[in-house]
Design an enzyme around this catalytic site. Sequence first.
Site, PDB file in Angstrom:
ATOM      1  N   ARG A 124      11.123   3.772   4.312  1.00 15.76           N
ATOM      2  CA  ARG A 124      10.662   2.785   5.310  1.00 15.76           C
ATOM      3  C   ARG A 124      11.876   2.003   5.777  1.00 15.76           C
ATOM      4  O   ARG A 124      12.694   1.556   4.966  1.00 15.76           O
ATOM      5  CB  ARG A 124       9.622   1.845   4.716  1.00 15.76           C
ATOM      6  CG  ARG A 124       9.259   0.708   5.669  1.00 15.76           C
ATOM      7  CD  ARG A 124       8.104  -0.106   5.206  1.00 15.76           C
ATOM      8  NE  ARG A 124       6.846   0.631   5.351  1.00 15.76           N
ATOM      9  CZ  ARG A 124       5.637   0.085   5.207  1.00 15.76           C
ATOM     10  NH1 ARG A 124       5.526  -1.188   4.899  1.00 15.76           N
ATOM     11  NH2 ARG A 124       4.552   0.806   5.353  1.00 15.76           N
TER      12      ARG A 124
ATOM     13  N   ARG B 153       0.809  -1.226   0.000  1.00 18.31           N
ATOM     14  CA  ARG B 153       0.000   0.000   0.000  1.00 18.31           C
ATOM     15  C   ARG B 153       0.840   1.273   0.000  1.00 18.31           C
ATOM     16  O   ARG B 153       0.649   2.169  -0.840  1.00 18.31           O
ATOM     17  CB  ARG B 153      -0.915   0.031   1.233  1.00 18.31           C
ATOM     18  CG  ARG B 153      -2.150  -0.803   1.122  1.00 18.31           C
ATOM     19  CD  ARG B 153      -2.526  -1.353   2.483  1.00 18.31           C
ATOM     20  NE  ARG B 153      -1.677  -2.497   2.732  1.00 18.31           N
ATOM     21  CZ  ARG B 153      -2.024  -3.747   2.422  1.00 18.31           C
ATOM     22  NH1 ARG B 153      -3.214  -3.995   1.963  1.00 18.31           N
ATOM     23  NH2 ARG B 153      -1.182  -4.749   2.591  1.00 18.31           N
ATOM     24  N   THR B 154       1.765   1.377   0.963  1.00 17.73           N
ATOM     25  CA  THR B 154       2.476   2.643   1.164  1.00 17.73           C
ATOM     26  C   THR B 154       3.374   2.957  -0.034  1.00 17.73           C
ATOM     27  O   THR B 154       3.351   4.067  -0.572  1.00 17.73           O
ATOM     28  CB  THR B 154       3.305   2.581   2.464  1.00 17.73           C
ATOM     29  OG1 THR B 154       2.477   2.048   3.498  1.00 17.73           O
ATOM     30  CG2 THR B 154       3.798   3.950   2.867  1.00 17.73           C
TER      31      THR B 154
ATOM     32  N   LYS C  18      25.225  -5.379  -0.801  1.00 24.74           N
ATOM     33  CA  LYS C  18      26.701  -5.492  -0.879  1.00 24.74           C
ATOM     34  C   LYS C  18      27.351  -4.859   0.341  1.00 24.74           C
ATOM     35  O   LYS C  18      28.566  -4.698   0.396  1.00 24.74           O
ATOM     36  CB  LYS C  18      27.210  -4.783  -2.134  1.00 24.74           C
ATOM     37  CG  LYS C  18      26.676  -5.355  -3.431  1.00 24.74           C
ATOM     38  CD  LYS C  18      27.210  -4.529  -4.596  1.00 24.74           C
ATOM     39  CE  LYS C  18      26.426  -4.759  -5.863  1.00 24.74           C
ATOM     40  NZ  LYS C  18      26.686  -3.724  -6.870  1.00 24.74           N
TER      41      LYS C  18
ATOM     42  N   HIS D  62       4.169   5.816  11.746  1.00 23.95           N
ATOM     43  CA  HIS D  62       3.807   5.650  10.336  1.00 23.95           C
ATOM     44  C   HIS D  62       2.841   6.816  10.043  1.00 23.95           C
ATOM     45  O   HIS D  62       1.623   6.638   9.968  1.00 23.95           O
ATOM     46  CB  HIS D  62       3.132   4.291  10.153  1.00 23.95           C
ATOM     47  CG  HIS D  62       2.923   3.852   8.728  1.00 23.95           C
ATOM     48  ND1 HIS D  62       3.105   4.692   7.636  1.00 23.95           N
ATOM     49  CD2 HIS D  62       2.533   2.655   8.218  1.00 23.95           C
ATOM     50  CE1 HIS D  62       2.830   4.013   6.531  1.00 23.95           C
ATOM     51  NE2 HIS D  62       2.494   2.787   6.860  1.00 23.95           N
TER      52      HIS D  62
HETATM   53  N1   CP Z   1      -0.520  -0.233   6.002  1.00 25.72           N
HETATM   54  C1   CP Z   1       0.692  -0.428   5.433  1.00 25.72           C
HETATM   55  O1   CP Z   1       1.672   0.230   5.793  1.00 25.72           O
HETATM   56  O2   CP Z   1       0.693  -1.351   4.435  1.00 25.72           O
HETATM   57  P1   CP Z   1       1.966  -1.771   3.566  1.00 25.72           P
HETATM   58  O3   CP Z   1       2.926  -2.459   4.489  1.00 25.72           O
HETATM   59  O4   CP Z   1       1.408  -2.658   2.478  1.00 25.72           O
HETATM   60  O5   CP Z   1       2.579  -0.517   3.018  1.00 25.72           O
END
Ligand code: CP
Length: 320
Positions: free
Chosen positions: A115, A65-66, A93, A143
């Site tokens: 992330r 999603r993100t 590496k 998040h």
């Molecule tokens: N909700 C969320 O962060 O989903 P993803 O891990 O798919 O990005």
Amino acid sequence: MGLTKKQVTLRGKDILGLQHMTTQEMLLVLDTAREMKGIIGRDIKKVPTLRGKSIINLFFEPSTRTRTSFELAGKYLGADVVNITTSASSVVKGESLRDTLMTVEAMGVDIIVMRHEAEGAAQYASQAVSPVIINAGDGAHEHPSQGLLDLFSIRERKGDLASLKVAIIGDILHSRVARSNIWGLQKMGAEIHLAGPQTLMPRDIDKVGVFVHNKVEEALEGADVVNILRIQRERQQKGLFPSAREYARIFGINKERLALAKPDALVMHPGPMNRGLEIAPDIAYSDQSVIQEQVKNGLAVRMALLFLVLMGGKDFEATA
Ligand code: CP
């Protein structure tokens, strides 16, 4: 004391979390996202607003999603977007986080969406390099774009968030989504009730002004919103709950338990879902579920964030 105009802007600001974002900054994102959602609904979605700008998605952990929504968000706004999946990068590496960030910076990008599995990684990146950093999840810390899309989804259905009872159920300990929701919802005046196994509840969480319940039924009673969290097996040591079956039996949200909440309570889940574990399949896509809408809203919120950190803000009425 009268009302005065105050310029609220996110231009050039790193988006690291909601704990330190002001209510007005969050409202600016939510209002802008409403306009962005209109673009997503068009036949031709592309606008030239961020033409000439470049965005790197730097993901050290898996995401559907993100990552995809930040990519689409950038593309719909006309920016150039490049994805770096670290498993296919020089990280394998042995390249360090700092060197990876500096390599990306040298290419002249405007925004790094990152992330990482370590709490504080986004903060570190914001101090290490000059592009705007948007935290797309740092370990169990925050998040922020998920927190904002959850606020947006609730506001869209319920209007004002003040005084709503929001139940957040499940693996609070490992959940960055829970933390961003708590900070964001608190600033909007919502009442937050947490429930889950004691072993998955952070110590002292009751000290941040939330209600904590051992029994999921108590948290659900009369709730306006039920936000169900994923059991994060990848972050857990073994033995934090007896078995998946036991978890589903005691803490899983099913039709019977959901009936304790208000009849029009929203069912939310950040995804990805463990269907049959934290959420029963029949409520995941029920009439009360806004899970698919959360995904759509995530795109709108991420468009708003990219736009605002590069282009600015607007005047807000604020108390002097
Ligand atoms: N909700 C969320 O962060 O989903 P993803 O891990 O798919 O990005």
